[in-house]
Design a protein around this motif. Structure first.
Motif, short mmCIF file in Angstrom:
data_model
loop_
_atom_site.label_atom_id
_atom_site.label_comp_id
_atom_site.label_asym_id
_atom_site.label_seq_id
_atom_site.Cartn_x
_atom_site.Cartn_y
_atom_site.Cartn_z
N LEU A 1 33.11 49.67 59.83
CA LEU A 1 33.46 48.29 60.71
C LEU A 1 32.02 48.37 61.03
O LEU A 1 31.37 48.80 61.92
CB LEU A 1 34.13 48.37 61.91
CG LEU A 1 34.25 47.10 62.38
CD1 LEU A 1 35.00 47.20 63.89
CD2 LEU A 1 32.96 47.09 63.46
N ILE A 2 31.26 47.35 60.58
CA ILE A 2 29.88 46.56 60.86
C ILE A 2 29.71 45.94 62.34
O ILE A 2 30.88 44.77 62.25
CB ILE A 2 28.97 45.63 60.01
CG1 ILE A 2 28.97 46.29 58.52
CG2 ILE A 2 27.78 45.11 60.07
CD1 ILE A 2 28.63 45.39 57.15
N LEU A 3 28.69 45.95 62.59
CA LEU A 3 28.81 45.38 64.30
C LEU A 3 27.38 45.32 64.65
O LEU A 3 26.33 45.62 64.20
CB LEU A 3 28.51 46.55 65.82
CG LEU A 3 29.18 46.44 67.08
CD1 LEU A 3 30.69 45.05 66.98
CD2 LEU A 3 29.35 47.36 68.01
N THR A 4 26.17 43.82 64.81
CA THR A 4 25.95 43.57 63.82
C THR A 4 25.25 42.37 64.82
O THR A 4 26.49 41.82 65.16
CB THR A 4 24.82 43.41 62.71
OG1 THR A 4 23.91 42.75 62.49
CG2 THR A 4 26.21 42.09 61.80
N ALA A 5 24.12 42.02 65.28
CA ALA A 5 23.51 40.96 64.95
C ALA A 5 23.32 39.47 64.39
O ALA A 5 23.04 38.70 64.36
CB ALA A 5 22.33 41.02 66.28
N ARG A 6 22.87 40.13 63.13
CA ARG A 6 23.37 39.18 61.45
C ARG A 6 25.18 38.48 61.58
O ARG A 6 25.50 38.37 61.40
CB ARG A 6 22.87 39.94 60.73
CG ARG A 6 21.89 40.76 61.02
CD ARG A 6 21.51 41.69 59.24
NE ARG A 6 20.44 42.77 60.09
CZ ARG A 6 20.38 43.67 59.13
NH1 ARG A 6 20.42 43.23 57.80
NH2 ARG A 6 19.40 44.29 58.82
N ASP A 7 24.61 36.75 62.00
CA ASP A 7 25.76 35.60 61.72
C ASP A 7 25.60 34.85 60.71
O ASP A 7 27.10 34.64 61.26
CB ASP A 7 25.55 35.79 63.44
CG ASP A 7 24.36 34.40 63.92
OD1 ASP A 7 23.04 34.44 63.02
OD2 ASP A 7 24.43 33.98 64.85
N GLY A 8 24.86 35.33 60.26
CA GLY A 8 25.21 34.49 58.74
C GLY A 8 25.76 34.76 58.07
O GLY A 8 26.06 35.73 58.01
N ILE A 9 26.67 33.75 57.38
CA ILE A 9 27.37 33.36 56.60
C ILE A 9 27.33 34.45 55.62
O ILE A 9 28.05 35.08 54.38
CB ILE A 9 28.06 31.88 56.44
CG1 ILE A 9 28.99 32.40 55.10
CG2 ILE A 9 27.31 30.97 55.05
CD1 ILE A 9 30.43 33.57 56.12
N GLU A 10 25.95 34.13 55.02
CA GLU A 10 25.00 35.43 54.06
C GLU A 10 25.34 37.06 54.12
O GLU A 10 25.89 37.74 53.52
CB GLU A 10 24.18 34.97 53.04
CG GLU A 10 23.97 33.73 52.82
CD GLU A 10 22.75 33.10 52.58
OE1 GLU A 10 21.76 33.88 52.39
OE2 GLU A 10 22.69 31.95 51.15
N ASP A 11 25.13 36.80 55.63
CA ASP A 11 25.14 38.57 55.77
C ASP A 11 26.54 38.65 55.60
O ASP A 11 26.65 39.94 55.66
CB ASP A 11 24.74 38.27 57.00
CG ASP A 11 22.55 38.17 56.98
OD1 ASP A 11 22.30 38.49 56.75
OD2 ASP A 11 22.30 37.28 58.10
N ARG A 12 27.65 38.10 56.90
CA ARG A 12 28.97 38.37 56.35
C ARG A 12 29.06 39.01 55.37
O ARG A 12 29.86 39.74 55.00
CB ARG A 12 29.86 37.87 57.63
CG ARG A 12 29.20 37.15 58.48
CD ARG A 12 30.28 36.55 59.28
NE ARG A 12 29.58 35.93 60.08
CZ ARG A 12 30.98 35.00 61.57
NH1 ARG A 12 31.90 35.69 61.31
NH2 ARG A 12 30.18 34.72 62.77
N ILE A 13 28.81 37.73 54.01
CA ILE A 13 29.52 38.11 52.29
C ILE A 13 29.13 39.34 52.24
O ILE A 13 29.64 40.13 51.81
CB ILE A 13 29.13 36.56 51.69
CG1 ILE A 13 29.80 36.01 52.39
CG2 ILE A 13 29.31 36.55 50.86
CD1 ILE A 13 29.96 34.38 51.70
N LYS A 14 27.30 39.44 51.89
CA LYS A 14 26.82 40.54 51.69
C LYS A 14 27.68 42.41 52.54
O LYS A 14 27.38 42.97 52.00
CB LYS A 14 25.57 40.62 51.81
CG LYS A 14 25.14 41.96 51.83
CD LYS A 14 23.66 41.34 51.80
CE LYS A 14 22.37 40.44 50.74
NZ LYS A 14 21.00 40.10 50.94
N GLY A 15 27.93 42.19 53.82
CA GLY A 15 28.74 42.95 54.46
C GLY A 15 30.26 42.90 53.83
O GLY A 15 30.22 44.95 53.29
#
Length: 219
Positions: A76-90
């Motif tokens: 489970l990723i828990l991060t401040a990176r909230d961009g949609i591209e960041d989510r997709i990449k994760g």
């Protein structure tokens, strides 16, 4: 479920570890990607909570290595990176879930319960064995509809035994579910918890198996 919490923010890491422990999880907390991979290699975790902004290795690189070596371990990723591209990449890198900071602790707990059910370690939030019922959402235990008061470790121990009803759990397995990595454990701690449970639950509900370990019968 043993959690590996990978977070370099000391205040957040300590607060999360305390909150997760209070929910019945055994938590190993580290601050770097290298430490996370070392814990995973030692087999000391069931699920990883992973920050992406780590001081030594980017979290996505850690995730990639975890997926290569342990493809079935939930992350489970828990991060401040909230961009949609960041989510997709994760998610494309293999994360099972993605939660953005700041977040509400109850939401994190709920997402972990979903992962637990997917892994088959908890088929439902309600577990019944005979007249004993355990609700993992409210962390309440009842016997014949009467609520039983348990300490946090008594609850975790009972949950571990009920989820594996019919199978023997060794002392080492039970201690691993009760205590976090590196936590000092008294030599008779498990026996004390077992003794307390036996006083609060039906007679012979928890059985000792020839000194090997403990079990309860299937309902």
């Amino acid at each position: 479920m043993r959690l590996l919490l990978v977070e370099d923010d000391i205040a957040l890491r300590d607060g999360l570890q305390q909150a997760l422990t209070g929910q019945g999880f055994a938590v190993n907390a580290v601050s770097t990607g290298q430490q996370a991979l070392a814990v995973a290699r030692a087999g000391d975790c069931d699920t990883v909570i992973l920050d992406l902004g780590l001081p030594d290795i980017d979290g996505l690189s850690v995730l990639k290595q975890l997926r290569q070596k342990w493809p079935r371990m939930p992350v489970l990723i828990l991060t401040a990176r909230d961009g949609i591209e960041d989510r997709i990449k994760g998610l494309d890198y293999g994360a099972d879930d993605y939660l953005v900071k700041p977040f509400a602790a109850p939401e994190l707990f709920a997402r972990l319960r979903v992962i637990e059910r997917r892994q088959g370690t908890a088929s439902s939030h309600l577990i019944r064995c005979g007249e004993v019922e355990l609700d993992s959402t409210s962390m309440q235990v009842s016997v014949a509809d009467n609520t039983v008061s348990l300490s946090r470790r008594e609850y975790v121990l009972l949950k571990e035994l009920m989820e594996s009803a019919g199978r023997i759990k060794t002392r080492e397995q039970l201690e691993a579910s009760l205590y976090s990595w590196g936590e000092e454990v008294a030599s008779n701690a498990l026996e004390v918890h077992i003794s307390n449970l036996r006083k609060k639950l039906p007679t012979d509900f928890i059985r000792t198996v020839r000194g090997v370990g403990y079990s309860i019968s299937r309902p």
